[in-house]
Scaffold this active site. Structure first.
Site: not given
Length: 422
Positions: A202, A295, A327, A330, A351, A353-354
């Protein structure tokens, strides 16, 4: 103009084909795929401010990872007629994801993954030191051959931008090509549902994208003042099509989006090369299963019979059949998805979880011990400098995916075993 306040009533569409809520505002409506996930009042206010702009097409779409951003809301999709909001595109222009499946299987990985993590960290400059100045560990001191070749395809375009806007030149440009950055940018080794090994990363347009974005955001604000246009939020300053800076911005943003895509390709190749020939791994190759998607970007598209500019601020294009990457944090799962072509989301999905809290709040709330527990089983940094990226600072990814089941189908479910952070 005073800040628009979102109406208190929520209209819920109960059809089996739709999974969103409609928030009525004093401007265009907001269609939000947020069932079962949190959407804060600050994000609602920002979305309402966007919806009040006269050039918004149809409605504003909000993805399930929606949360407060600078001016424009992260997790928003904004279709506009003959105008672009530079701050909605943001300063990490073209930020996005790339994933490649390898021929390796989980059984091929060594028990101790520290060596793999270290090899990737050595191959891909990451982080930031010296305030980004000379000797910055996140930039190339000497441009490698592959980055030099890639920059050759970008140089003339950059010269064209700089010739018209010399201030853009004062930034890290070529020396950031093929580098990761900081914050939520990462390189990961993941396993899918069949225990096949993937590499996923990313990042975006790095220093040069930041410079271009910041420069044109400032110009847009100057134009608003020059034209005496009052906005509900000054960060929603826009450039109308045909105005003196519009064409230059489109040229610059398209260039930065190309830089970002190349940046990810170079890092992916560097990560693969770093693992090839290791004594603790068998011979392997990258397969043709690969995805590279933006994104944070703007594109010209057709929606409801009209050509519009679509700005995805933390959202992925999800036309029928499009492959994308969503994604988690982590310590959570990530997903390779295929778009369903939902028109009402302007062919978009989330794009990630936010975030549920700011980086500062996460650092105050969680400890290193909390982070170690949350990332159990993942070979990654487990120190105080990455607590702002700890999984608890993000929305539960399963709920985010459930909220957008009419936007995408899940193709592969990935779980990281190695995570490199800046």
């Amino acid at each position: 103009m005073t800040e628009e306040v979102i109406a208190s009533d929520v209209i819920t569409d109960t059809s089996t084909q739709r999974n969103y809520e409609v928030f009525e505002t004093h401007g265009k409506p907001i269609k939000a795929w947020v069932r079962g996930v949190e959407i804060g009042d600050g994000a609602k206010r920002q979305l309402s401010n966007i919806a009040a702009l006269p050039f918004v097409h149809k409605w504003v779409a909000a993805m399930p990872d929606v949360h407060v951003g600078k001016g424009a809301t992260i997790g928003s999709v904004i279709a506009t007629h003959e105008a672009i909001i530079p701050a909605a595109v943001g300063v990490d222009i073209g930020c996005g994801m790339m994933a490649v499946r390898t021929s390796l299987n989980a059984s091929n990985l060594p028990d101790n993954l520290l060596g793999i993590r270290t090899a990737i960290e050595k191959a891909v400059p990451h982080g930031r030191s010296g305030n980004g100045g000379r000797g910055d560990r996140g930039a190339w001191a000497h441009l490698p051959k592959q980055a030099e070749i890639a920059w050759g395809s970008l140089d003339s375009g950059f010269r064209s931008i700089v010739d018209k806007h010399p201030k853009v030149e004062k930034c890290n440009s070529a020396n950031h090509l093929g580098t990761l950055g900081t914050g939520n940018h990462f390189v990961e080794v993941c396993l899918d549902e069949a225990d096949r090994v993937w590499l996923m990363l990313h990042s975006g347009s790095r220093g040069v994208g930041n410079r271009i974005g910041s420069y044109f955001i400032a110009l847009a604000k100057e134009e608003m003042r020059r034209w005496h246009i009052n906005l509900p939020d000054k960060d929603l300053a826009y450039l109308p099509q045909g105005s003196r800076y519009f064409g230059d911005y489109v040229e610059a943003v398209n260039w930065a989006q190309r830089f970002a895509a190349l940046n990810r390709e170079l890092m992916m190749q560097a990560a693969i090369d770093a693992l090839v020939g290791r004594e603790d791994l068998p011979e392997f190759e990258a397969t043709d299963m690969a995805v590279n998607c933006h994104h944070n970007y703007v594109a010209t598209e057709q929606h409801y019979g009209e050509q519009v500019f679509v700005t995805r601020k933390g959202a992925v294009r999800a036309r029928q059949g499009d492959l994308g990457i969503i994604p988690g944090s982590m310590g959570a799962k990530s997903f390779i998805v295929r778009g369903k072509g939902n028109q009402e989301s302007f062919h978009s999905c989330s794009h990630g979880a936010g975030r549920t809290m700011t980086r500062t709040a996460a650092k105050k709330r969680f400890t290193v011990e909390d982070h170690i527990k949350a990332t159990q089983g993942v070979e990654c940094r487990k120190d105080e400098h990455v607590i702002d990226e700890t999984p608890m600072a993000y929305k539960p990814i399963d709920k985010v995916m459930d909220a957008q089941k009419d936007l995408v189908d899940i193709v592969h479910t990935l779980k990281q075993v190695v995570c490199v952070k800046g």
